[in-house]
Design a protein around this motif. Structure first.
Motif, mmCIF file in Angstrom:
data_model
loop_
_atom_site.group_PDB
_atom_site.id
_atom_site.type_symbol
_atom_site.label_atom_id
_atom_site.label_comp_id
_atom_site.label_asym_id
_atom_site.label_seq_id
_atom_site.Cartn_x
_atom_site.Cartn_y
_atom_site.Cartn_z
ATOM 1 N N GLY A 116 23.565 33.150 46.891
ATOM 2 C CA GLY A 116 22.730 31.952 46.956
ATOM 3 C C GLY A 116 23.268 30.862 46.039
ATOM 4 N N ALA A 117 23.042 29.617 46.417
ATOM 5 C CA ALA A 117 23.555 28.476 45.656
ATOM 6 C C ALA A 117 23.079 28.482 44.207
ATOM 7 N N ASP A 118 21.858 28.894 43.972
ATOM 8 C CA ASP A 118 21.328 28.915 42.602
ATOM 9 C C ASP A 118 22.029 29.953 41.729
ATOM 10 N N ASP A 119 22.469 31.059 42.327
ATOM 11 C CA ASP A 119 23.112 32.137 41.582
ATOM 12 C C ASP A 119 24.634 32.002 41.511
ATOM 13 N N GLU A 120 25.214 31.148 42.341
ATOM 14 C CA GLU A 120 26.671 31.109 42.452
ATOM 15 C C GLU A 120 27.403 30.839 41.136
ATOM 16 N N GLU A 122 26.652 31.519 38.016
ATOM 17 C CA GLU A 122 26.579 32.701 37.149
ATOM 18 C C GLU A 122 27.413 33.856 37.713
#
Length: 146
Positions: A116-120, A122
């Motif tokens: 997901g874009a939010d996790d990418e 990290e």
């Protein structure tokens, strides 16, 4: 699809680098993030289809399946089956190439995966810097001791 690619040169001949790196279950002996590792069902660590089951130093648990392996071409490819990271369809390759002019080894380690874009950001950090780059540096350090 995200991709992470890390490479470096290890100042050791490919025969020495590959002799250590080719053990699909041996990463626990040299990688700083691996606490313990086993190959399931007692299979050899170079048998395509074998699964390594390991724990990270932070307690994370992973299972990875060996998809391809070549002593001739000095590479192996694997996929993640179980991971604490929020990723899917993770496939990685580790490859060594001889730098013939100075008896060194060019090491590449890369992966593609869905995240997901939010996790990418990290996950890119965890895979690229903390796993691949740290692993290549640790492999080089281990070879300097031998």
């Amino acid at each position: 699809m995200a991709k992470v690619y890390i490479s470096d040169v290890i100042d050791a001949p490919i025969e020495k680098v590959w002799a250590l790196a080719r053990d699909y279950n041996g990463h626990g002996d040299w990688h700083p993030r691996i606490a313990e590792s086993t190959i399931e069902d007692g299979l050899p660590p170079d048998q395509v289809g074998c699964v390594r089951n390991f724990t990270l130093t932070d307690g994370g648990h992973l299972r990875e399946r060996l998809l391809s392996f070549s002593d001739l071409d000095h590479f192996f490819t694997y996929s993640i089956i179980v991971s604490p990271m929020p990723i899917e369809n993770y496939v990685a390759t580790f490859r060594c190439t001889s730098v013939t002019e100075r008896e060194a080894t060019f090491v590449e380690w890369w992966a593609t995966f869905e995240v997901g874009a939010d996790d990418e950001p990290e996950i890119r950090q965890a895979v690229g810097k903390e796993t691949f780059a740290a692993g290549i540096r640790a492999l080089a350090a281990r070879l300097e001791k031998t």
